[in-house]
Design a protein around this motif. Structure first.
Motif, PDB file in Angstrom:
ATOM      1  N   PRO A  90      -3.100   4.007 -22.257  1.00  0.00           N
ATOM      2  CA  PRO A  90      -2.104   3.778 -21.202  1.00  0.00           C
ATOM      3  C   PRO A  90      -2.093   4.852 -20.123  1.00  0.00           C
ATOM      4  O   PRO A  90      -1.763   4.570 -18.970  1.00  0.00           O
ATOM      5  N   ILE A  91      -2.459   6.087 -20.482  1.00  0.00           N
ATOM      6  CA  ILE A  91      -2.434   7.164 -19.496  1.00  0.00           C
ATOM      7  C   ILE A  91      -3.406   6.884 -18.358  1.00  0.00           C
ATOM      8  O   ILE A  91      -3.181   7.285 -17.205  1.00  0.00           O
ATOM      9  N   LEU A  92      -4.493   6.165 -18.650  1.00  0.00           N
ATOM     10  CA  LEU A  92      -5.447   5.826 -17.595  1.00  0.00           C
ATOM     11  C   LEU A  92      -4.827   4.863 -16.592  1.00  0.00           C
ATOM     12  O   LEU A  92      -5.187   4.871 -15.409  1.00  0.00           O
ATOM     13  N   GLY A  93      -3.910   4.035 -17.066  1.00  0.00           N
ATOM     14  CA  GLY A  93      -3.204   3.151 -16.145  1.00  0.00           C
ATOM     15  C   GLY A  93      -2.348   3.921 -15.163  1.00  0.00           C
ATOM     16  O   GLY A  93      -2.232   3.548 -13.993  1.00  0.00           O
ATOM     17  N   LEU A  94      -1.754   5.024 -15.629  1.00  0.00           N
ATOM     18  CA  LEU A  94      -0.962   5.864 -14.726  1.00  0.00           C
ATOM     19  C   LEU A  94      -1.863   6.571 -13.719  1.00  0.00           C
ATOM     20  O   LEU A  94      -1.517   6.696 -12.541  1.00  0.00           O
ATOM     21  N   TYR A  95      -3.014   7.052 -14.182  1.00  0.00           N
ATOM     22  CA  TYR A  95      -3.948   7.693 -13.255  1.00  0.00           C
ATOM     23  C   TYR A  95      -4.389   6.720 -12.164  1.00  0.00           C
ATOM     24  O   TYR A  95      -4.486   7.083 -10.988  1.00  0.00           O
ATOM     25  N   SER A  96      -4.661   5.492 -12.566  1.00  0.00           N
ATOM     26  CA  SER A  96      -5.124   4.501 -11.593  1.00  0.00           C
ATOM     27  C   SER A  96      -4.013   4.050 -10.658  1.00  0.00           C
ATOM     28  O   SER A  96      -4.281   3.369  -9.666  1.00  0.00           O
ATOM     29  N   SER A  97      -2.772   4.427 -10.957  1.00  0.00           N
ATOM     30  CA  SER A  97      -1.658   4.031 -10.100  1.00  0.00           C
ATOM     31  C   SER A  97      -1.446   4.984  -8.936  1.00  0.00           C
ATOM     32  O   SER A  97      -0.978   4.562  -7.873  1.00  0.00           O
ATOM     33  N   PRO A 156      -4.110   5.418  -4.245  1.00  0.00           N
ATOM     34  CA  PRO A 156      -3.329   5.554  -3.006  1.00  0.00           C
ATOM     35  C   PRO A 156      -3.512   6.898  -2.315  1.00  0.00           C
ATOM     36  O   PRO A 156      -3.481   6.968  -1.078  1.00  0.00           O
ATOM     37  N   LEU A 157      -3.703   7.967  -3.088  1.00  0.00           N
ATOM     38  CA  LEU A 157      -3.932   9.274  -2.469  1.00  0.00           C
ATOM     39  C   LEU A 157      -5.246   9.281  -1.686  1.00  0.00           C
ATOM     40  O   LEU A 157      -5.321   9.832  -0.581  1.00  0.00           O
ATOM     41  N   VAL A 158      -6.273   8.664  -2.254  1.00  0.00           N
ATOM     42  CA  VAL A 158      -7.560   8.593  -1.557  1.00  0.00           C
ATOM     43  C   VAL A 158      -7.453   7.687  -0.339  1.00  0.00           C
ATOM     44  O   VAL A 158      -7.964   8.001   0.745  1.00  0.00           O
ATOM     45  N   TYR A 159      -6.757   6.570  -0.503  1.00  0.00           N
ATOM     46  CA  TYR A 159      -6.644   5.624   0.606  1.00  0.00           C
ATOM     47  C   TYR A 159      -5.806   6.190   1.749  1.00  0.00           C
ATOM     48  O   TYR A 159      -5.992   5.808   2.901  1.00  0.00           O
ATOM     49  N   ALA A 160      -4.884   7.092   1.441  1.00  0.00           N
ATOM     50  CA  ALA A 160      -4.091   7.707   2.506  1.00  0.00           C
ATOM     51  C   ALA A 160      -4.968   8.472   3.483  1.00  0.00           C
ATOM     52  O   ALA A 160      -4.633   8.610   4.663  1.00  0.00           O
ATOM     53  N   VAL A 161      -6.103   8.963   3.007  1.00  0.00           N
ATOM     54  CA  VAL A 161      -7.029   9.710   3.862  1.00  0.00           C
ATOM     55  C   VAL A 161      -8.042   8.787   4.521  1.00  0.00           C
ATOM     56  O   VAL A 161      -8.362   8.934   5.702  1.00  0.00           O
ATOM     57  N   LEU A 162      -8.528   7.817   3.765  1.00  0.00           N
ATOM     58  CA  LEU A 162      -9.627   6.978   4.249  1.00  0.00           C
ATOM     59  C   LEU A 162      -9.173   5.622   4.780  1.00  0.00           C
ATOM     60  O   LEU A 162      -9.944   4.951   5.462  1.00  0.00           O
ATOM     61  N   GLY A 163      -7.959   5.197   4.464  1.00  0.00           N
ATOM     62  CA  GLY A 163      -7.519   3.855   4.831  1.00  0.00           C
ATOM     63  C   GLY A 163      -6.862   3.799   6.194  1.00  0.00           C
ATOM     64  O   GLY A 163      -6.397   4.808   6.733  1.00  0.00           O
ATOM     65  N   SER A 164      -6.830   2.599   6.747  1.00  0.00           N
ATOM     66  CA  SER A 164      -6.242   2.406   8.076  1.00  0.00           C
ATOM     67  C   SER A 164      -5.156   1.338   8.094  1.00  0.00           C
ATOM     68  O   SER A 164      -4.553   1.096   9.132  1.00  0.00           O
ATOM     69  N   VAL A 208      -3.180  -0.803  -2.857  1.00  0.00           N
ATOM     70  CA  VAL A 208      -4.374  -0.213  -3.461  1.00  0.00           C
ATOM     71  C   VAL A 208      -4.063   0.161  -4.902  1.00  0.00           C
ATOM     72  O   VAL A 208      -3.037   0.778  -5.183  1.00  0.00           O
ATOM     73  N   GLY A 209      -4.953  -0.212  -5.798  1.00  0.00           N
ATOM     74  CA  GLY A 209      -4.760   0.126  -7.206  1.00  0.00           C
ATOM     75  C   GLY A 209      -5.360  -0.938  -8.100  1.00  0.00           C
ATOM     76  O   GLY A 209      -6.135  -1.796  -7.656  1.00  0.00           O
ATOM     77  N   THR A 210      -5.005  -0.873  -9.361  1.00  0.00           N
ATOM     78  CA  THR A 210      -5.537  -1.823 -10.327  1.00  0.00           C
ATOM     79  C   THR A 210      -4.878  -3.189 -10.155  1.00  0.00           C
ATOM     80  O   THR A 210      -3.768  -3.302  -9.639  1.00  0.00           O
ATOM     81  N   VAL A 211      -5.576  -4.205 -10.602  1.00  0.00           N
ATOM     82  CA  VAL A 211      -5.046  -5.567 -10.579  1.00  0.00           C
ATOM     83  C   VAL A 211      -5.225  -6.170 -11.968  1.00  0.00           C
ATOM     84  O   VAL A 211      -6.096  -5.760 -12.737  1.00  0.00           O
TER      85      VAL A 211
END
Length: 307
Positions: free
Chosen positions: A111-118, A122-130, A136-139
């Motif tokens: 379950p901890i991996l689910g928190l990491y993916s949450s 978004p932190l990466v997309y805040a820099v690279l996303g427009s 952004v995240g798991t589905v």
């Protein structure tokens, strides 16, 4: 007027024809026509237009803003935006935390991996996303397919380390493929998917994900790795002797709570935060209820987070 044909004055007919006749465009060479079609398909937004007639330093700044959009909006960021983002972040986190845990369970991962993916995407997309509206995240579908695919190769309970390594490998190559689609501007492929196809996929995915929740609702320890309806229902009804009413009451109770808060928020739009906070509230209340009643002793499955 009437039934008589209208007659243009002398010379006016030629002038009228000259002003209202649309000439056919000149045929373009094949290579030029192909170049235009490729440009319209791969670069419909014409990202290179802003670089025309600019000096080298200006082109560098524009290129930096194009590939790292954070340099575009960060200079204009202010306290008002921060307050709005803080409220939005708390609202999304209340949904992302239980959602990440549940998606990790769908993929048979810790379950901890689910928190990491949450919070990492978004932190990466805040820099690279427009886009300000893109989630952004798991589905659920990707998590379910990952679990179904890897379960055919290795048992997550018998060899969790190998299962985890395979999950990381599959995730890595999925990321490489998605990055390649973006680099080569192949997003236009989605245009070939019909509306009926997308609706059918979404409906089927929702059905499959819902059926997978029967394992937790009935408190089943052994469940099929298949995702089709027949296999799932056979697995559920072949283990009626293992059904736990405690899990059913707890699951159905919180399901009713989530649906009720959503209905309330729809009727009262200004209380939208009620439905947004409901998932996290369910997790907190459920955790307290399980802790004080020792529900794990009565067949209720609990999720342990090992940091």
């Amino acid at each position: 007027m009437g039934t008589e044909d209208y007659t243009f004055p002398q010379g006016a007919e030629e002038l009228h024809r000259r002003h209202h006749t649309v000439e056919a465009p000149q045929p373009q060479p094949f290579l030029k026509s192909l170049q235009y079609s490729v440009k319209e398909t791969l670069f419909p937004d014409d990202p290179f237009r802003q670089f025309k007639n600019q000096n080298a330093s200006r082109k560098f700044v524009l290129g930096l803003k194009y590939f790292l959009p954070i340099f575009e909006w960060a200079p204009r960021y202010n306290l008002k935006f921060f307050k709005s983002d803080l409220i939005a972040g708390i609202t999304i986190a209340s949904l992302a935390i239980p959602q990440g845990i549940s998606y990790a369970k769908l993929a048979n991962l810790p379950p901890i991996l689910g928190l990491y993916s949450s919070f990492v995407p978004p932190l990466v997309y805040a820099v690279l996303g427009s886009s300000r509206d893109l989630a952004v995240g798991t589905v659920a579908v990707a998590s379910l397919l990952t679990g179904a695919m890897l379960s055919k190769e290795v048992d997550a309970e018998k060899d969790p380390k190998l299962y985890l390594h395979l999950a990381f490998t599959a995730t890595f190559f999925a990321g490489v493929l998605e990055a390649s689609l973006g680099i080569f501007r192949l997003g236009f492929i989605v245009d070939f998917l019909s509306h009926a196809t997308i609706v059918g996929f979404m409906g089927g995915a929702a059905t499959v994900v819902s059926l997978q929740q029967l394992k937790g609702i009935f408190g089943l320890k052994h469940f099929t790795d298949s995702t089709d309806v027949i296999s799932v229902m056979r697995s559920v009804f072949s283990q009626t002797h293992e059904w736990r009413w405690e899990s059913g009451v707890l699951g159905c109770g919180f399901l009713f709570f989530l649906l009720s808060t959503r209905y309330f928020s729809i009727k009262k739009p200004k209380f939208f935060w009620v439905a947004a906070m409901a998932p996290l509230t369910s997790v907190i209340l459920g955790s307290l209820l399980v802790y004080f009643t020792h529900a794990e002793r009565h067949g209720v499955q609990v999720v342990l987070l090992n940091f």
